[in-house]
Structures are given as structure tokens and as C-alpha cells.
Scaffold this motif. Structure first.
Motif, PDB file in Angstrom:
ATOM      1  N   CYS A 187       0.915  -1.068  -0.118  1.00  0.00           N
ATOM      2  CA  CYS A 187      -0.044  -0.011   0.079  1.00  0.00           C
ATOM      3  C   CYS A 187       0.764   1.341   0.009  1.00  0.00           C
ATOM      4  CB  CYS A 187      -0.949   0.068   1.188  1.00  0.00           C
ATOM      5  SG  CYS A 187      -0.283   0.412   2.774  1.00  0.00           S
ATOM      6  N   SER A 235     -12.080  -5.898  -5.193  1.00  0.00           N
ATOM      7  CA  SER A 235     -11.027  -4.869  -4.973  1.00  0.00           C
ATOM      8  C   SER A 235     -10.839  -3.806  -6.159  1.00  0.00           C
ATOM      9  CB  SER A 235      -9.508  -5.781  -4.945  1.00  0.00           C
ATOM     10  OG  SER A 235      -9.586  -6.686  -6.130  1.00  0.00           O
ATOM     11  N   MET A 258      -9.470  -0.448  -5.232  1.00  0.00           N
ATOM     12  CA  MET A 258      -7.652  -0.459  -5.064  1.00  0.00           C
ATOM     13  C   MET A 258      -7.015  -0.485  -6.575  1.00  0.00           C
ATOM     14  SD  MET A 258      -7.555  -0.483  -1.932  1.00  0.00           S
ATOM     15  CE  MET A 258      -6.129  -0.842  -1.305  1.00  0.00           C
ATOM     16  N   ARG A 259      -7.749  -1.143  -7.473  1.00  0.00           N
ATOM     17  CA  ARG A 259      -7.244  -0.987  -8.878  1.00  0.00           C
ATOM     18  C   ARG A 259      -7.218   0.154  -9.504  1.00  0.00           C
ATOM     19  NH1 ARG A 259     -10.559  -4.582 -10.844  1.00  0.00           N
ATOM     20  NH2 ARG A 259     -11.824  -3.153 -11.824  1.00  0.00           N
ATOM     21  N   TYR A 318      -1.103  -3.424  -7.583  1.00  0.00           N
ATOM     22  CA  TYR A 318      -2.746  -4.058  -7.450  1.00  0.00           C
ATOM     23  C   TYR A 318      -2.434  -5.473  -7.640  1.00  0.00           C
ATOM     24  CZ  TYR A 318      -7.180  -5.551  -8.512  1.00  0.00           C
ATOM     25  OH  TYR A 318      -8.232  -6.157  -8.496  1.00  0.00           O
TER      26      TYR A 318
END
Length: 288
Positions: free
Chosen positions: A40, A163, A166-167, A175
Motif C-alpha cells: 500500500c 477490490s 484498489m485497482r 495491485y
């Protein structure tokens, strides 16, 4: 970024997976938020690679770190952070934490104080926030949702669906690693464990808050609220501001970002880390 070599570092009878990058005399350690690991911080790390030694890791139970047969508390995770830095970082450093990682970092800072040059808290929610008043009920709702997700993430297309945010936020290689490590049944199970750890820690933090850090500290608040949560978001930001005001050397800043400040505003995060490093030089070694 994802070709960074890593190693398993023994801590408290288990091990955590650590990646070290960058160069220079300064050191910066990164603590991820709930449900996340070292990846992250990928948007921020390249921006500082020519200026400092950078340490990002996976908490115990997550991604490439070892799994524990017992449920780990926030205090356990803080003890791991302390042990990891003692093994990896030779001297003083700036500690950067996001979201749930702020609870871990603040608890660890009590013992790390002589070594801390500064503390950056990115959208970290203080235990005083009223959102924690009903956190037990919130935890149960989230856990039920994640229990379903845990089963469905066996199927990669569904994992990609869950997700999707996040992508959109993170670099493609970061990712892909998240998808392989975090958005899996094992990764989701660990996220459930971490949420339970937060629920158990909040009453403890309210009864006996961690000692306030005395070193330069910057508290960043995400300025953009999710739709329908504007009032709750405003209350959270107010408590983040109040926390910063209690610190001997604290500063609060609203950021034009959602919750993942490091992904949406990586240059700002990198710049604030530079400010903490510079501030600690000017104060000739003032520590937390």
C-alpha cells in the motif's frame, strides 16, 4: 517497484516479511492500514528512494509474513513493529502509519520514543471519535460481510470485483500483488482478525491512551467523504484535529483525498515525510 528484495525478520516467536529500498543516511518505516500490507506504500516509496532508506513490511498473519495460531492484539502488533525496527533499522527514523496502523504505531511509539525523529499519521482515527461508540456493532456487520467475501475471493474474477477501488488507486504492479496476497481467503481472514483487534483495543485506548509523542507529528485527514457519510466524516476530521492540538509538536492538515491518502496524494505524503526529517535535524535530535 515490485522487484524490491525482501526478507523474513524474526519477531516475538514469528516472523514478518520486510522490504528495504532507497538510499541515504535517513530512515523511514511504514506501517500499513487494516487489510493492507507493504504494497500500500508503493506510490510513495519511489518518490523518496534517492533520499532515505525505506522499510515497508507485512504484519504477522498478512501476505508473506508468518501466521499465528492465536489472535494477535494491537499491543502484539506494536511489539512486532518494535522488534522489527530493532532488527532492521540501525538508528533513528521517521514512522509513517495509515488508518488502523496508527493504533499500532502510537502504541509502539511509547517504547520507540528515543529513536523516533517524527511521526506521520495518515487518516488515523483517534479513539475519542464517536464512530467508536458503536464499534462493536459495526465490527459485527463488517465481519459478516467479510465472511462472505472470504469464500468468494477463491475466484479471481470476484476478487477483482471486490477490490476494484484498489485497482483504480494503486499502480498496476502493486495491485497485482495485492490481488495475489491480500484479496484472497487467507488475506480476508486476516483482515477480519485485524478488525477484531481494533474492536478490542478501542476500550483499552480510551481507558489508558498511549503516551503523547513529543517529536514532530503531522496528522493528515482525508478531506473527501464517502457519499452518505458526510456527517460522520466531519466528526472524524474534528477529532483528528483535536488530537493534533494535544500534541507538544503536532500539526493537522486536511488533504484533498479519500481514505487512501498515500495513493491519491503520494507526493504530498512524501513531502510531509521530508518535512519531518528536516524538522528533526533542525531541533538537533528532539525525540518522541
Amino acid at each position: 517497484m515490485r522487484n524490491v528484495p525482501g526478507r523474513a525478520v524474526p519477531v516475538n516467536g514469528r516472523h514478518v516479511y520486510v522490504e528495504e529500498s532507497g538510499q541515504g543516511q535517513d530512515w523511514v518505516v511504514f506501517e500499513a492500514g487494516g487489510g493492507c500490507g507493504r504494497t500500500c506504500w508503493d506510490p510513495v516509496l519511489p518518490l523518496l528512494a534517492s533520499e532515505a532508506r525505506l522499510v515497508a513490511y507485512d504484519r504477522a498473519g498478512r501476505a508473506l509474513s508468518s501466521h499465528s495460531t492465536q489472535r494477535l492484539s494491537i499491543d502484539d502488533l506494536a511489539a512486532d513493529l518494535i522488534a522489527m525496527t530493532e532488527a532492521v533499522v540501525p538508528g533513528e527514523f521517521v514512522l509513517v502509519a495509515h488508518s488502523m496502523g496508527g493504533l499500532v504505531a502510537r502504541r509502539a511509539a511509547e517504547r520507540l520514543a528515543p529513536r523516533l525523529r517524527g511521526l506521520l499519521l495518515a487518516d488515523v482515527l483517534p479513539e475519542t471519535s464517536p464512530v467508536y461508540d458503536t464499534w462493536d456493532q459495526t465490527t459485527k456487520k463488517i465481519d459478516r460481510m467479510l465472511a462472505v467475501t472470504q469464500t468468494l475471493t477463491r475466484f479471481t474474477p470476484l476478487a477483482r470485483l471486490f477490490s476494484g477501488n484498489m485497482r483504480r488507486l494503486f499502480p498496476a504492479d502493486a495491485y497485482r500483488t495485492m490481488l495475489a496476497e491480500d484479496f484472497t481467503p487467507a488475506g480476508t481472514s486476516q483482515t477480519r482478525e485485524e478488525i477484531q483487534a481494533v474492536a478490542a483495543a478501542v476500550p483499552q485506548f480510551r481507558a489508558q491512551p498511549p503516551r503523547l509523542p513529543a517529536c514532530p507529528t503531522i496528522v493528515l485527514s482525508a478531506g473527501r467523504a464517502e457519499r452518505g457519510r458526510e456527517r460522520q466524516h466531519a466528526a472524524n476530521r474534528e477529532h483528528q484535529r483535536r488530537y493534533a492540538e494535544t500534541l507538544p509538536d503536532g500539526r493537522h492538515e486536511d488533504v484533498d483525498s479519500g481514505h487512501f491518502v498515500q495513493a491519491e496524494q503520494p507526493r504530498l505524503v512524501a513531502d510531509r515525510i521530508r518535512q519531518l526529517l528536516a524538522a528533526s535535524r533542525k531541533t538537533d535530535g528532539q525525540r518522541c
